[in-house]
Design a protein around this motif. Structure first.
Motif, PDB file in Angstrom:
ATOM      1  N   ALA A   1       0.835  -1.204   0.000  1.00 31.62           N
ATOM      2  CA  ALA A   1       0.000   0.000   0.000  1.00 31.62           C
ATOM      3  C   ALA A   1       0.872   1.258   0.000  1.00 31.62           C
ATOM      4  O   ALA A   1       0.570   2.242  -0.691  1.00 31.62           O
ATOM      5  N   ARG A   2       1.960   1.221   0.774  1.00 37.90           N
ATOM      6  CA  ARG A   2       2.874   2.380   0.811  1.00 37.90           C
ATOM      7  C   ARG A   2       3.478   2.648  -0.561  1.00 37.90           C
ATOM      8  O   ARG A   2       3.533   3.796  -1.016  1.00 37.90           O
ATOM      9  N   LEU A   3       3.920   1.597  -1.235  1.00 34.95           N
ATOM     10  CA  LEU A   3       4.528   1.760  -2.552  1.00 34.95           C
ATOM     11  C   LEU A   3       3.517   2.263  -3.581  1.00 34.95           C
ATOM     12  O   LEU A   3       3.831   3.148  -4.389  1.00 34.95           O
ATOM     13  N   ASN A   4       2.317   1.709  -3.557  1.00 36.85           N
ATOM     14  CA  ASN A   4       1.293   2.148  -4.506  1.00 36.85           C
ATOM     15  C   ASN A   4       0.952   3.612  -4.309  1.00 36.85           C
ATOM     16  O   ASN A   4       0.764   4.364  -5.280  1.00 36.85           O
ATOM     17  N   GLU A   5       0.879   4.039  -3.056  1.00 37.74           N
ATOM     18  CA  GLU A   5       0.595   5.448  -2.772  1.00 37.74           C
ATOM     19  C   GLU A   5       1.759   6.334  -3.211  1.00 37.74           C
ATOM     20  O   GLU A   5       1.558   7.421  -3.748  1.00 37.74           O
ATOM     21  N   TYR A   6       2.972   5.828  -3.000  1.00 34.96           N
ATOM     22  CA  TYR A   6       4.151   6.646  -3.312  1.00 34.96           C
ATOM     23  C   TYR A   6       4.253   6.959  -4.805  1.00 34.96           C
ATOM     24  O   TYR A   6       4.486   8.099  -5.202  1.00 34.96           O
ATOM     25  N   VAL A   7       4.098   5.940  -5.663  1.00 32.73           N
ATOM     26  CA  VAL A   7       4.275   6.163  -7.104  1.00 32.73           C
ATOM     27  C   VAL A   7       3.170   7.046  -7.686  1.00 32.73           C
ATOM     28  O   VAL A   7       3.303   7.537  -8.814  1.00 32.73           O
ATOM     29  N   LYS A   8       2.089   7.267  -6.929  1.00 32.63           N
ATOM     30  CA  LYS A   8       1.000   8.126  -7.401  1.00 32.63           C
ATOM     31  C   LYS A   8       1.012   9.494  -6.710  1.00 32.63           C
ATOM     32  O   LYS A   8       0.079  10.279  -6.908  1.00 32.63           O
ATOM     33  N   SER A   9       2.048   9.758  -5.911  1.00 30.46           N
ATOM     34  CA  SER A   9       2.086  10.998  -5.125  1.00 30.46           C
ATOM     35  C   SER A   9       3.232  11.890  -5.582  1.00 30.46           C
ATOM     36  O   SER A   9       4.374  11.693  -5.156  1.00 30.46           O
ATOM     37  N   PRO A  10       2.965  12.881  -6.437  1.00 27.94           N
ATOM     38  CA  PRO A  10       4.031  13.787  -6.894  1.00 27.94           C
ATOM     39  C   PRO A  10       4.737  14.497  -5.748  1.00 27.94           C
ATOM     40  O   PRO A  10       5.948  14.722  -5.805  1.00 27.94           O
ATOM     41  N   GLY A  11       3.989  14.823  -4.699  1.00 28.91           N
ATOM     42  CA  GLY A  11       4.584  15.535  -3.567  1.00 28.91           C
ATOM     43  C   GLY A  11       5.628  14.685  -2.860  1.00 28.91           C
ATOM     44  O   GLY A  11       6.725  15.163  -2.556  1.00 28.91           O
ATOM     45  N   GLN A  12       5.303  13.430  -2.577  1.00 32.13           N
ATOM     46  CA  GLN A  12       6.259  12.535  -1.927  1.00 32.13           C
ATOM     47  C   GLN A  12       7.471  12.283  -2.807  1.00 32.13           C
ATOM     48  O   GLN A  12       8.612  12.278  -2.336  1.00 32.13           O
ATOM     49  N   ILE A  13       7.212  12.078  -4.106  1.00 31.51           N
ATOM     50  CA  ILE A  13       8.316  11.827  -5.043  1.00 31.51           C
ATOM     51  C   ILE A  13       9.257  13.020  -5.083  1.00 31.51           C
ATOM     52  O   ILE A  13      10.481  12.869  -5.039  1.00 31.51           O
ATOM     53  N   GLU A  14       8.697  14.214  -5.154  1.00 31.19           N
ATOM     54  CA  GLU A  14       9.524  15.423  -5.203  1.00 31.19           C
ATOM     55  C   GLU A  14      10.341  15.579  -3.925  1.00 31.19           C
ATOM     56  O   GLU A  14      11.514  15.967  -3.963  1.00 31.19           O
ATOM     57  N   HIS A  15       9.727  15.254  -2.779  1.00 32.55           N
ATOM     58  CA  HIS A  15      10.432  15.364  -1.498  1.00 32.55           C
ATOM     59  C   HIS A  15      11.611  14.381  -1.445  1.00 32.55           C
ATOM     60  O   HIS A  15      12.722  14.764  -1.060  1.00 32.55           O
TER      61      HIS A  15
END
Length: 288
Positions: free
Chosen positions: A98-112
């Motif tokens: 679930a964490r990984l799926n949320e991460y790849v769809k979250s531009p904010g987390q990716i940018e951070h």
């Protein structure tokens, strides 16, 4: 052949042999110049567009994680496979998926994550650039052979600029270098004195802290860090991340495409979960 001609050839051969033996042995490069060339190569290597997948074991006082990690142009992405020496159970694997799926769809987390990765890379590059300026170097033992050891200690003439530079400048230790390729194999050091910030009011770093960085050759031209061990005690009010006690080992390096996307990288991590997790946990993580 006439005797006179034979005598001339023998004499010439003897002269050439003597001249060959009389050639002076090349003077080894000074330890400082070798370190300067090694640092140049290490920094140049970091500028190349190259990404890798590898296994990581990160240990701190509060956790022990085994992760599979993939580097991408948007920063690294990882999947936890073990916690505290145990493979993830079904519930933990489900949470990790679930964490990984949320991460790849979250531009904010990716940018951070990308920003934090770039900051770490810039900090390390700054420290490496500082080494030839801040330290005195001398060979330990022979200066010949492919692998040589070089002792380093602070250069009293160097004036460090900033908190991090002050901590680095009180290090002493040994560099192990591949002299033929001019690459760093190992850097092992310890803090030879305590560092106070603001006369101790803003914090301090204790004497005796240690660190080690180990590098391995993973291709004809590329080297990667296989060990980072930092054990520094102290307290710095303005920079909470200065005091560290951690060790990370990395292994099984495999190249990945330089244009790999985060989704493609996650799919690679999924395959590793299929190979590493028990059946129940693998199914919980979306495995086949």
């Amino acid at each position: 052949m006439r005797p006179h001609a034979m005598l001339c050839l023998v004499t010439l051969a003897g002269t050439l042999t003597f001249a060959a033996h009389a050639q002076p042995t090349p003077t080894p490069q000074t330890a400082h110049d070798l370190v300067r060339d090694v640092i140049f190569n290490e920094l140049h290597d970091r500028e190349r567009d190259s990404h890798w997948e590898y296994r990581s074991n990160a240990v701190t006082p509060s956790q022990n994680l085994v992760r599979e990690q993939v580097e991408t142009s948007q920063g690294p992405i990882f999947r936890v496979l073990e916690r505290g020496g145990r493979t993830l159970d079904a519930d933990q694997a489900r949470q990790e998926e679930a964490r990984l799926n949320e991460y790849v769809k979250s531009p904010g987390q990716i940018e951070h994550v990308q920003h934090e990765h770039e900051v770490d890379e810039e900090r390390l590059a700054g420290i490496m650039k500082m080494l030839p300026k801040a330290f005195l170097f001398e060979y330990e033992g022979s200066a010949t052979g492919d692998v040589v050891r070089i002792a380093f200690r602070p250069d009293p003439a160097f004036v460090p600029d900033g908190y991090e530079a002050r901590v680095v400048h009180v290090l002493a230790g040994t560099l192990t270098v591949d002299q033929r390729l001019k690459r760093m194999i190992d850097m092992d050091g310890h803090l030879i004195e305590r560092v106070d910030f603001g006369f101790g009011i803003l914090g301090h770093v204790e004497k005796g802290g240690t660190f080690e960085i180990h590098r391995v050759q993973v291709s004809a031209e590329r080297w990667k860090t296989s060990l980072v061990a930092v054990h520094i005690q102290g307290k710095v009010l303005l920079f909470k991340n200065v005091s560290k006690d951690q060790q990370e080992t990395r292994s099984d390096f495999r190249p990945v495409p330089h244009d790999i996307s985060l989704q493609q990288a996650k799919e690679m991590l999924d395959h590793q979960a299929d190979a590493s997790l028990p059946v129940e946990a693998r199914l919980a993580a979306g495995g086949r």
